[in-house]
Design an enzyme around this catalytic site. Sequence first.
Site: not given
Ligand code: NAP
Length: 261
Positions: A47, A83
Site C-alpha cells: 500500500k 478505507d
Molecule cells: P497492522 O498495520 O499490522 O497493525 C496491527 C495493529 O494491531 C498494531 O497496532 C498492533 O499493535 C495491534 N495488535 C496486534 N495484535 C494485538 C493484540 N493481541 N493485542 C493488542 N493489539 C494487537 O494491521 P492493520 O492493517 O492496521 O489491520 C489491523 C486489523 O484491521 C486487522 O485485523 C485487519 O484485518 C483489520 N482491517 C479491516 C478492514 C476492514 O475493511 N474492515 C480494513 C483494514 C484492516 P503493536 O503496534 O503493538 O504491534
Amino acid sequence: MHNAAFAHLGLDCVYLAFDVDPRNIAKAVSSIRNLGLCGVNVTIPHKQSVMAGLDEIAPEASMVGAVNTIVNETGRLKGYNTDVSGVLRALYSELEFVPQDKNIFIVGAGGAARAVIVAMCTGGARSVAIANRTYSKARELSEEFLPRFGDVGFSAAPLEDAERVAQLMERADIVINCSSAGMGDIEPLCLPLDLLDENCVVYDLVYKPTVTPLVRDSRVLGLKAESGLGMLLYQGVDAFEIWTGEDAPVEVMREILSVPA
Ligand code: NAP
C-alpha cells in the site's frame, strides 16, 4: 463482490488476484498502464510502495500515506484510499454515527488506524485518543497527525495502562478497534466496556469472526456495535465507483459478503 457487481450491471470486466513479490512492485505498477487495466486494489504489503509509481495521489491517501485503489485514466494512474471513505460510510449506515464534534477512542496504531484517524479528523472529530500495545507507535501517530489537524485534541496511551484507558473510554462517543486483536486465534481486547456511556457505539474493524468478542460483549451491555464487514463492503463500493464511474449495486455486493442491512 466486484465480479458479482460487474455481472449484475452487465459490465465486461473481471476482478482477479495477483500475488506480487515486493521486489517487482514498480514493474507491477507499470503493468497497469502497459496492459491497459482499468484499475486495481492494493493490499498489504504494497500500500505504501505503489505510491512512487503513480501520477497523482488523492488528498486522503496522501494523508494516510497509503493507497488501496488505483484507477487508470488513459495511462495516468491515480491513487486513492477508500478505507477512509469506507469506514465513514459504514459507521453512518450501520451505527448512524458521524464524527463531527465527537470524542474518538481508537485501539491500534497500524495501517488501518491511520486510515481511521484521517477519516475521523476530516469528519470533524473533537478529539482522537489512540491506545496501542506498543505505546511508542500510538505516540508517534498522534505527534504526526497533530500538526495536520490542529483543531483535534490528540492523546496517546499504552493499552496496558488501565487507569488512562478507563479515563479515555469514559468520555468516548465511539470505540473503534483498529488492532488485529480478536481476529481468528488472536486474543481479544480486554477493555472496561462497562465504563462507556450508554450512547457510545463500538466498531470493530475485525470481521473474522463476523461477530467478534468485542462486538458480542458490547451488545450484551446494550451498546450498539458492529464488526468490520461494512467497512470492507464500502471500501469496495467506493473503489468500484472510482473504476467504473457507475453507481455500485451495493445490495448485490452486500449479499455476497453477507453484511447485515
Ligand atoms: P497492522 O498495520 O499490522 O497493525 C496491527 C495493529 O494491531 C498494531 O497496532 C498492533 O499493535 C495491534 N495488535 C496486534 N495484535 C494485538 C493484540 N493481541 N493485542 C493488542 N493489539 C494487537 O494491521 P492493520 O492493517 O492496521 O489491520 C489491523 C486489523 O484491521 C486487522 O485485523 C485487519 O484485518 C483489520 N482491517 C479491516 C478492514 C476492514 O475493511 N474492515 C480494513 C483494514 C484492516 P503493536 O503496534 O503493538 O504491534
